[in-house]
Write a protein that holds these residues in place. Sequence first.
Motif, mmCIF file in Angstrom:
data_model
loop_
_atom_site.group_PDB
_atom_site.id
_atom_site.type_symbol
_atom_site.label_atom_id
_atom_site.label_comp_id
_atom_site.label_asym_id
_atom_site.label_seq_id
_atom_site.Cartn_x
_atom_site.Cartn_y
_atom_site.Cartn_z
ATOM 1 N N TYR A 58 -11.008 13.999 40.085
ATOM 2 C CA TYR A 58 -10.591 15.350 40.483
ATOM 3 C C TYR A 58 -10.898 15.626 41.958
ATOM 4 O O TYR A 58 -10.014 16.050 42.712
ATOM 5 C CB TYR A 58 -11.282 16.368 39.583
ATOM 6 N N LEU A 59 -12.147 15.385 42.382
ATOM 7 C CA LEU A 59 -12.492 15.634 43.781
ATOM 8 C C LEU A 59 -11.811 14.627 44.695
ATOM 9 O O LEU A 59 -11.481 14.943 45.844
ATOM 10 C CB LEU A 59 -14.005 15.597 43.980
ATOM 11 N N GLY A 60 -11.587 13.408 44.198
ATOM 12 C CA GLY A 60 -10.825 12.432 44.978
ATOM 13 C C GLY A 60 -9.435 12.952 45.275
ATOM 14 O O GLY A 60 -8.976 12.947 46.425
ATOM 15 N N ALA A 61 -8.750 13.442 44.235
ATOM 16 C CA ALA A 61 -7.393 13.973 44.405
ATOM 17 C C ALA A 61 -7.380 15.189 45.331
ATOM 18 O O ALA A 61 -6.511 15.318 46.195
ATOM 19 C CB ALA A 61 -6.797 14.331 43.049
ATOM 20 N N TYR A 62 -8.368 16.083 45.164
ATOM 21 C CA TYR A 62 -8.371 17.312 45.958
ATOM 22 C C TYR A 62 -8.857 17.093 47.386
ATOM 23 O O TYR A 62 -8.545 17.899 48.270
ATOM 24 C CB TYR A 62 -9.164 18.412 45.241
ATOM 25 N N ALA A 63 -9.601 16.008 47.633
ATOM 26 C CA ALA A 63 -9.932 15.668 49.019
ATOM 27 C C ALA A 63 -8.652 15.386 49.799
ATOM 28 O O ALA A 63 -8.565 15.659 51.001
ATOM 29 C CB ALA A 63 -10.863 14.462 49.065
ATOM 30 N N GLY A 64 -7.638 14.844 49.106
ATOM 31 C CA GLY A 64 -6.328 14.635 49.724
ATOM 32 C C GLY A 64 -5.490 15.887 49.732
ATOM 33 O O GLY A 64 -4.826 16.216 50.723
ATOM 34 N N PHE A 65 -5.539 16.638 48.631
ATOM 35 C CA PHE A 65 -4.712 17.842 48.503
ATOM 36 C C PHE A 65 -5.170 18.952 49.448
ATOM 37 O O PHE A 65 -4.399 19.858 49.756
ATOM 38 C CB PHE A 65 -4.748 18.336 47.055
ATOM 39 N N ASN A 66 -6.414 18.891 49.916
ATOM 40 C CA ASN A 66 -6.919 19.904 50.844
ATOM 41 C C ASN A 66 -6.132 19.942 52.152
ATOM 42 O O ASN A 66 -6.096 20.965 52.830
ATOM 43 C CB ASN A 66 -8.400 19.646 51.156
ATOM 44 N N THR A 67 -5.536 18.801 52.519
ATOM 45 C CA THR A 67 -4.657 18.782 53.692
ATOM 46 C C THR A 67 -3.203 18.583 53.283
ATOM 47 O O THR A 67 -2.311 19.180 53.866
ATOM 48 C CB THR A 67 -5.068 17.665 54.667
ATOM 49 N N ALA A 68 -2.976 17.752 52.271
ATOM 50 C CA ALA A 68 -1.630 17.540 51.698
ATOM 51 C C ALA A 68 -0.572 17.421 52.782
ATOM 52 O O ALA A 68 0.449 18.104 52.756
ATOM 53 C CB ALA A 68 -1.298 18.677 50.730
ATOM 54 N N PHE A 69 -0.809 16.524 53.743
ATOM 55 C CA PHE A 69 0.073 16.469 54.910
ATOM 56 C C PHE A 69 1.479 15.976 54.589
ATOM 57 O O PHE A 69 2.376 16.071 55.426
ATOM 58 C CB PHE A 69 -0.554 15.629 56.032
ATOM 59 N N LEU A 70 1.700 15.454 53.369
ATOM 60 C CA LEU A 70 3.061 15.036 52.985
ATOM 61 C C LEU A 70 3.509 15.706 51.684
ATOM 62 O O LEU A 70 4.345 15.171 50.973
ATOM 63 C CB LEU A 70 3.117 13.508 52.838
ATOM 64 N N PRO B 154 5.616 18.431 49.923
ATOM 65 C CA PRO B 154 6.709 19.365 50.228
ATOM 66 C C PRO B 154 6.522 20.751 49.625
ATOM 67 O O PRO B 154 7.077 21.730 50.122
ATOM 68 C CB PRO B 154 7.940 18.668 49.626
ATOM 69 N N LEU B 155 5.736 20.850 48.531
ATOM 70 C CA LEU B 155 5.609 22.135 47.844
ATOM 71 C C LEU B 155 4.623 23.087 48.503
ATOM 72 O O LEU B 155 4.817 24.299 48.465
ATOM 73 C CB LEU B 155 5.191 21.915 46.380
ATOM 74 N N THR B 156 3.547 22.573 49.100
ATOM 75 C CA THR B 156 2.553 23.455 49.714
ATOM 76 C C THR B 156 2.687 23.438 51.240
ATOM 77 O O THR B 156 3.175 24.399 51.830
ATOM 78 C CB THR B 156 1.127 23.048 49.284
ATOM 79 N N THR B 157 2.309 22.337 51.875
ATOM 80 C CA THR B 157 2.421 22.239 53.331
ATOM 81 C C THR B 157 3.877 22.397 53.772
ATOM 82 O O THR B 157 4.169 23.104 54.744
ATOM 83 C CB THR B 157 1.874 20.886 53.832
ATOM 84 N N GLY B 158 4.792 21.756 53.046
ATOM 85 C CA GLY B 158 6.211 21.851 53.393
ATOM 86 C C GLY B 158 6.729 23.278 53.320
ATOM 87 O O GLY B 158 7.419 23.752 54.229
ATOM 88 N N THR B 159 6.384 23.996 52.239
ATOM 89 C CA THR B 159 6.824 25.389 52.079
ATOM 90 C C THR B 159 6.225 26.261 53.170
ATOM 91 O O THR B 159 6.917 27.096 53.763
ATOM 92 C CB THR B 159 6.412 25.922 50.690
ATOM 93 N N ALA B 160 4.921 26.076 53.441
ATOM 94 C CA ALA B 160 4.246 26.883 54.467
ATOM 95 C C ALA B 160 4.871 26.659 55.836
ATOM 96 O O ALA B 160 5.092 27.608 56.606
ATOM 97 C CB ALA B 160 2.757 26.551 54.490
#
Length: 466
Positions: free
Chosen positions: A165-177, A179-185
């Motif tokens: 979980y923390l492994g995945a969210y360490a990446g999702f905290n920036t989510a530089f690729l 499209p749904l979060t960073t892309g939408t923003a």
Amino acid sequence: MEKKKKWTLGIPDAYVILFMILVLMAVLTYIIPAGEFQREEVDGVTIVVPDSYTQIESSAASPMDIFLAIQNGMIASAPLIFLVLIIGGSFAVIESTGAIDALILKTIERTKNKEIVLITIVMILFSIFGTLGIIVNAVIAFIPIGIILARSMKLDAIVGVSIIYLGAYAGFNTAFLDPLTTGTAQQIAQLPLFSGIGYRIIIYITILLATILYIAWYVKRIKKDPMKSVLGDNPFPKYEERDDLNKEVQLTGTHKLVLIWLVLGIALYVFGVFKYGWSLNQMAAIFIIIAVGTAVIGRLTPNRLVKEFFEGAKGLVYGAMIIGMARSIVVILEDGKILDTIVQGMATVMTPFTSVSGAIVMFIANELFNILVSSGSGQAVIVMPIMTPLADLMEIPRQVAVQAYKMGDGFTNVITPTSGILMANLAIAGIAWTKWVRFVFPLLLIWTVLGIIFLAIGVMMNWGPF
């Protein structure tokens, strides 16, 4: 004389905590004025029109509305709830072949006494998926694997959840690729898609490294003294001790075919996400296909397939239903018409600050707002139309505003009880929310400090679109 039984409150169950928050939000609909922004559709995305907030007639929640919100939350979360149940059933079918245990035991055998190396490899892998945004909902499917890994290393369920979980969210905290979060923003902020990726990768690597070091510290601590585990003398609350985790095991041809089938299924889903815009429903369908194909490869009878599938699904009912319970809180806020008022309050608070301090306030405000609305894309369409013009007024680069939203959205996901994903993960592992917060809160503070530093640097270097 018969002794009277002592009545003790104890640590409240996750459902109890969520219900108390639900009641509190219902009470707030009587205190916070109702209001709403105008919304418009731009390129298929519904966004808030800045400076369009107006107060409207109160729509306070009645006692009946509280219980209706639970039902409506379950209905709204149905795709994710059924995805969790289907994933649970599918993994039970896979586990019945012995393939997952065989793979993990072989992995443990090859990384004997190198727990930190194994944990680092797994976390890096899941963090990469997190940066793409493809694993954040599906992470629930891998929690049982994390638990098996942690048990084989004689650690605790906290570590089992953390490495996945923390492994995945360490990446999702920036989510530089993503499209749904960073892309939408970025779309709302009128920035080129995935621009600013170089600086975001630096942020991602730093956050991931801090997370790995924190978990490594905790692992060494409980290796030295198991009683220092947050879970005390019951390291795996929902799992019995197993002696077979140290035995030698043979990874058979059937095991390999089952694992290849699983990898192909997940790879097909990832391809579908980028090529055809697949979502949760397609993921559920893929996992049903994986379960059926596994039964064929493992030579399970149709009746055995059904039995194993529903045994696995049954074990995740508690975790699946909690997703709907968490969603009910957002339902109350939306139906009570106070969500937009809270956003307007955030905007008012941010206005007087300088560029650097304003960026930090944006970030902290998003962390707090995420406790109410834990949907990344949902938060983007609510706050980014407000933060974009605010950033321009306060001379904050728009890339910084996007990053303030993204880290604010990502960081507090690991503690917010309104996150159905978090609560489901904890329920699967049998970890009380209060104990999880005790473990993860120092890491959240570390992330927050790093976030403040990176945002301040972003403002000072005038972080541009590219």
